[in-house]
Motif scaffolding. Structure first.
Motif, mmCIF file in Angstrom:
data_model
loop_
_atom_site.group_PDB
_atom_site.id
_atom_site.type_symbol
_atom_site.label_atom_id
_atom_site.label_comp_id
_atom_site.label_asym_id
_atom_site.label_seq_id
_atom_site.Cartn_x
_atom_site.Cartn_y
_atom_site.Cartn_z
ATOM 1 N N ASP A 5 0.837 -1.191 0.000
ATOM 2 C CA ASP A 5 0.000 0.000 0.000
ATOM 3 C C ASP A 5 0.882 1.255 0.000
ATOM 4 N N TRP A 6 0.232 2.415 -0.144
ATOM 5 C CA TRP A 6 0.978 3.673 -0.256
ATOM 6 C C TRP A 6 1.842 3.934 0.967
ATOM 7 N N TRP A 85 1.129 -1.810 -10.654
ATOM 8 C CA TRP A 85 0.945 -0.378 -10.473
ATOM 9 C C TRP A 85 2.093 0.196 -9.646
ATOM 10 N N GLU A 86 2.390 1.448 -9.850
ATOM 11 C CA GLU A 86 3.449 2.124 -9.107
ATOM 12 C C GLU A 86 2.880 3.365 -8.440
ATOM 13 N N TRP A 87 3.126 3.484 -7.147
ATOM 14 C CA TRP A 87 2.646 4.633 -6.376
ATOM 15 C C TRP A 87 3.446 5.880 -6.698
ATOM 16 N N ARG A 102 -4.692 8.418 -3.651
ATOM 17 C CA ARG A 102 -3.330 8.627 -4.138
ATOM 18 C C ARG A 102 -3.229 8.285 -5.609
ATOM 19 N N PHE A 104 -1.553 6.596 -8.730
ATOM 20 C CA PHE A 104 -0.659 5.510 -9.095
ATOM 21 C C PHE A 104 -0.579 5.433 -10.609
ATOM 22 N N ILE A 121 -6.876 2.181 -1.746
ATOM 23 C CA ILE A 121 -6.766 3.200 -2.776
ATOM 24 C C ILE A 121 -8.160 3.674 -3.126
ATOM 25 N N GLY A 124 -6.961 5.852 -9.395
ATOM 26 C CA GLY A 124 -5.732 5.772 -10.160
ATOM 27 C C GLY A 124 -6.036 6.379 -11.497
#
Length: 141
Positions: A5-6, A85-87, A102, A104, A121, A124
């Motif tokens: 998670d973030w 996925w990338e934060w 957030r 992503f 989340i 996105g």
């Protein structure tokens, strides 16, 4: 690493002496400055360039990091489209800056939820399942 998670991603980055990239930094690393649609250029997505979450690309699910060197960004960054996925450090415009919304980027599909992980989340803004829409999205802020 996936299923993070973030808060976990932020903590790890701080532990290493780094930080998550902003959305603008992520987009720059993924697309450079020449206006390309995808990290590798403007050619349509094909299995040799990214993990599209299907058997055609060699992996039914998540692929090992760096499995698609032909999908490299102009700076040589790998896995900027497809796979996981990338934060980023940014919050979604209009959301609580300390909260769950957030930004992503990079993955494939419309949700981060997997069988064994369901990160917190709210949104996105990068990709949808259709291969023709795997382009990096325009920055939201």
């Amino acid at each position: 690493m996936n299923c993070v998670d973030w808060n976990q991603a932020t903590t790890y980055c701080e532990w290493t002496g780094g930080r998550l990239p902003t959305e603008a930094e992520w987009e720059y690393a993924a697309r450079g400055t020449d206006g390309r649609k995808y990290p590798w250029g403007n050619e349509a997505p094909v299995p040799m360039r990214l993990n599209m979450s299907g058997k055609d690309d060699g992996w039914e699910r998540t692929a090992p990091v760096g499995s698609y060197p032909k999908g490299a960004s102009p700076f040589g960054a790998l896995d900027m489209a497809g796979n996981v996925w990338e934060w980023t450090a940014d919050s979604v415009a209009g959301s609580d800056s300390a909260g769950a919304s957030r930004v992503f980027r990079g993955g494939v599909g419309t949700t981060m939820t997997r069988r064994s992980c369901a990160p917190t989340i709210a949104t996105g803004a990068a990709l949808t399942p259709a291969p023709t829409s795997l382009a990096s999205a325009a920055p939201t802020g």
